[in-house]
Design an enzyme around this catalytic site. Structure first.
Site, mmCIF file in Angstrom:
data_model
loop_
_atom_site.group_PDB
_atom_site.id
_atom_site.type_symbol
_atom_site.label_atom_id
_atom_site.label_comp_id
_atom_site.label_asym_id
_atom_site.label_seq_id
_atom_site.Cartn_x
_atom_site.Cartn_y
_atom_site.Cartn_z
ATOM 1 N N HIS A 101 13.386 10.036 -42.983
ATOM 2 C CA HIS A 101 13.176 9.770 -41.549
ATOM 3 C C HIS A 101 13.117 8.252 -41.375
ATOM 4 O O HIS A 101 12.495 7.548 -42.175
ATOM 5 C CB HIS A 101 11.878 10.421 -41.084
ATOM 6 C CG HIS A 101 11.447 9.952 -39.723
ATOM 7 N ND1 HIS A 101 12.295 9.964 -38.633
ATOM 8 C CD2 HIS A 101 10.273 9.427 -39.280
ATOM 9 C CE1 HIS A 101 11.649 9.481 -37.583
ATOM 10 N NE2 HIS A 101 10.427 9.143 -37.947
ATOM 11 N N ASN A 161 13.889 4.223 -34.447
ATOM 12 C CA ASN A 161 13.281 5.524 -34.753
ATOM 13 C C ASN A 161 13.669 6.507 -33.651
ATOM 14 O O ASN A 161 13.178 6.407 -32.532
ATOM 15 C CB ASN A 161 11.756 5.353 -34.838
ATOM 16 C CG ASN A 161 11.040 6.660 -35.159
ATOM 17 O OD1 ASN A 161 11.649 7.733 -35.154
ATOM 18 N ND2 ASN A 161 9.746 6.567 -35.418
ATOM 19 N N CYS A 167 8.265 13.563 -35.284
ATOM 20 C CA CYS A 167 9.303 12.996 -36.163
ATOM 21 C C CYS A 167 9.622 13.875 -37.360
ATOM 22 O O CYS A 167 10.655 13.697 -38.001
ATOM 23 C CB CYS A 167 8.894 11.607 -36.635
ATOM 24 S SG CYS A 167 8.797 10.459 -35.275
HETATM 25 N N1 ACO Z 1 6.400 -8.286 -30.825
HETATM 26 C C1 ACO Z 1 5.650 -9.328 -31.195
HETATM 27 N N2 ACO Z 1 4.381 -9.199 -31.622
HETATM 28 C C2 ACO Z 1 3.874 -7.953 -31.678
HETATM 29 C C3 ACO Z 1 4.604 -6.825 -31.295
HETATM 30 C C4 ACO Z 1 5.922 -7.026 -30.856
HETATM 31 N N3 ACO Z 1 6.720 -6.007 -30.486
HETATM 32 N N4 ACO Z 1 3.837 -5.731 -31.470
HETATM 33 C C5 ACO Z 1 2.655 -6.161 -31.943
HETATM 34 N N5 ACO Z 1 2.670 -7.512 -32.067
HETATM 35 C C6 ACO Z 1 1.617 -8.380 -32.541
HETATM 36 C C7 ACO Z 1 0.272 -7.710 -32.535
HETATM 37 O O1 ACO Z 1 -0.313 -7.841 -31.252
HETATM 38 C C8 ACO Z 1 -0.466 -8.478 -33.605
HETATM 39 O O2 ACO Z 1 -0.910 -9.692 -33.044
HETATM 40 P P1 ACO Z 1 -2.354 -10.272 -33.444
HETATM 41 O O3 ACO Z 1 -2.280 -10.490 -34.924
HETATM 42 O O4 ACO Z 1 -2.414 -11.520 -32.642
HETATM 43 O O5 ACO Z 1 -3.318 -9.214 -33.029
HETATM 44 C C9 ACO Z 1 0.617 -8.812 -34.605
HETATM 45 O O6 ACO Z 1 1.857 -8.666 -33.926
HETATM 46 C C10 ACO Z 1 0.613 -7.929 -35.836
HETATM 47 O O7 ACO Z 1 0.561 -6.595 -35.377
HETATM 48 P P2 ACO Z 1 0.293 -5.420 -36.374
HETATM 49 O O8 ACO Z 1 0.082 -4.182 -35.606
HETATM 50 O O9 ACO Z 1 -0.719 -5.851 -37.387
HETATM 51 O O10 ACO Z 1 1.709 -5.368 -37.105
HETATM 52 P P3 ACO Z 1 2.124 -4.446 -38.311
HETATM 53 O O11 ACO Z 1 2.585 -5.287 -39.430
HETATM 54 O O12 ACO Z 1 1.109 -3.383 -38.601
HETATM 55 O O13 ACO Z 1 3.415 -3.735 -37.732
HETATM 56 C C11 ACO Z 1 4.129 -1.677 -36.757
HETATM 57 C C12 ACO Z 1 3.308 -2.912 -36.595
HETATM 58 C C13 ACO Z 1 5.606 -2.078 -36.878
HETATM 59 C C14 ACO Z 1 3.942 -0.753 -35.571
HETATM 60 C C15 ACO Z 1 3.708 -0.943 -38.048
HETATM 61 O O14 ACO Z 1 2.314 -0.767 -38.078
HETATM 62 C C16 ACO Z 1 4.367 0.364 -38.211
HETATM 63 O O15 ACO Z 1 5.573 0.486 -38.366
HETATM 64 N N6 ACO Z 1 3.599 1.469 -38.252
HETATM 65 C C17 ACO Z 1 4.134 2.742 -38.390
HETATM 66 C C18 ACO Z 1 4.616 3.189 -37.066
HETATM 67 C C19 ACO Z 1 5.526 4.338 -37.199
HETATM 68 O O16 ACO Z 1 6.190 4.514 -38.195
HETATM 69 N N7 ACO Z 1 5.520 5.131 -36.163
HETATM 70 C C20 ACO Z 1 6.315 6.217 -36.084
HETATM 71 C C21 ACO Z 1 5.921 7.218 -37.151
HETATM 72 S S1 ACO Z 1 5.584 8.678 -36.471
HETATM 73 C C22 ACO Z 1 6.998 8.957 -35.751
HETATM 74 O O17 ACO Z 1 8.050 8.626 -36.319
HETATM 75 C C23 ACO Z 1 6.912 9.517 -34.408
#
Ligand code: ACO
Length: 321
Positions: free
Chosen positions: A248, A278, A114
């Protein structure tokens, strides 16, 4: 004589097919509400079966050249930042060169996930500064839909496909419009936080994105903050001097976190995550293109770009448009 890289053209391409959050809720156990709340995403574009990264790159590059009124035959250097090349080799950039008919250019790909676009701008800028290129095409293009595990709701809802391009031109360093600085960083200790799980050494299987979302999230605001601070310090500027912040687009909450840290009002932030999701290396040039075309970014504006991605890699660039 030393030169500066001035932005003379900007282009973008998004594939026609749109997947909304509601569409995804038909495929995996998720909801529009969850995706919007956690990421800010509403929809994303995805390629058709017969489209590849070089197709998207070519169309974005063509638009950038047209915007500048520059013929492809004048381009000296083509850099494609991508994680999803048409083939592991050769470089997608050489396919783009062929499609454009940019016969005198040297062309290669950059892999910084990214952060790829920021890396590519930095590399092209160095060729221009030292007089090795007069015109450089910098393209960020990714077809993330090809490396998504469409059964994994924790990743498949976050990404989209697209491409964006800038044409940079060498102007005398005394011209104050152009790339003012670039700062790049990486930390291989966090290699496993985001990777595609195949390997050319062990198999020929199709690979999928694996991501420790929380680990990435935890690092994002701090590492991006470091890159932004470096850019401001180096140029002896403050965040108040920035006209447009074009981050980004990985997650709206990360963007809000960085904006708050530097007191950058949301009215100065270009947000496309809702429309594009993204798009990895494409997200910054896509966002630049949106803001140039709708009249927000104008010549003379100070534009800050930053990214963090797999590697981990991160970086920033300040551009006087
Ligand atoms: N739909 C519904 N529920 C979901 C989903 C979904 N798509 N995905 C996960 N969940 C559930 C999980 O299983 C979890 O359930 P649980 O509490 O029963 O275990 C719950 O939702 C919360 O999940 P978390 O992972 O704690 O959610 P979080 O608030 O951390 O958000 C996310 C997740 C959006 C991925 C976040 O961590 C994030 O954005 N991280 C950065 C990712 C990123 O930016 N990646 C790209 C950067 S690098 C690049 O750009 C290549």
């Amino acid at each position: 004589m030393m030169y500066r890289s001035q932005v003379v053209g900007c282009g973008a391409f998004l594939p026609e097919t749109i997947l909304t959050n509601h569409d995804l809720a038909q495929k995996v156990d998720t909801s529009d509400e969850w995706i919007r709340e956690r990421s800010g995403i509403e929809k994303r574009h995805v390629i058709a079966a017969n489209q590849t990264c070089s197709d998207l790159s070519y169309l974005a590059a063509k638009e950038a050249l047209a915007a500048a009124g520059v013929d492809a035959s004048l381009v000296d250097c083509i850099v494609v930042a991508t994680t999803t090349p048409d083939h592991p080799c050769p470089a997608t950039a050489t396919r783009v060169q062929e499609k454009l008919g940019a016969n005198r250019a040297f062309a290669f790909d950059v892999q910084a996930v990214c952060s790829g676009f920021v890396y590519a701008v930095a590399i092209a800028d160095n060729f221009i500064r030292t007089g090795q290129a007069k015109y450089a095409l910098v393209i960020g293009a990714d077809t993330m839909s090809q490396v998504l595990d469409w059964k994994d709701r924790t990743t498949c809802v976050l990404f989209g496909d697209g491409a964006g391009a800038l044409l940079l031109k060498a102007v005398p360093e005394t011209d104050d419009r152009g790339v003012l600085s670039t700062h790049l960083f990486s930390d291989g200790n966090l290699y496993d936080a985001l990777y595609v799980d195949n390997s050319v050494a062990t198999d020929n299987q199709r690979g999928y994105i694996r991501m420790q979302g929380k680990e990435i999230f935890k690092n994002a605001v701090q590492k991006i903050g470091e890159a932004v601070e470096k850019a401001l310090e180096y140029n002896k500027l403050t965040a108040d001097d920035i006209d447009w912040f074009v981050p980004h687009q990985a997650n709206k909450r990360i963007i809000l976190g960085v904006s708050e840290k530097f007191n950058i009002p949301m009215s100065k932030v270009v947000l496309t995550i809702d429309q594009h999701a993204n798009t990895s290396a494409a997200s910054i040039p896509l966002a630049l293109s949106v803001a140039v075309n709708d009249g927000r970014i104008k010549p003379g504006n100070l534009v800050l770009i930053e990214a963090m991605g797999g590697g981990l890699t991160w970086g920033s660039a300040l551009i006087r448009w």
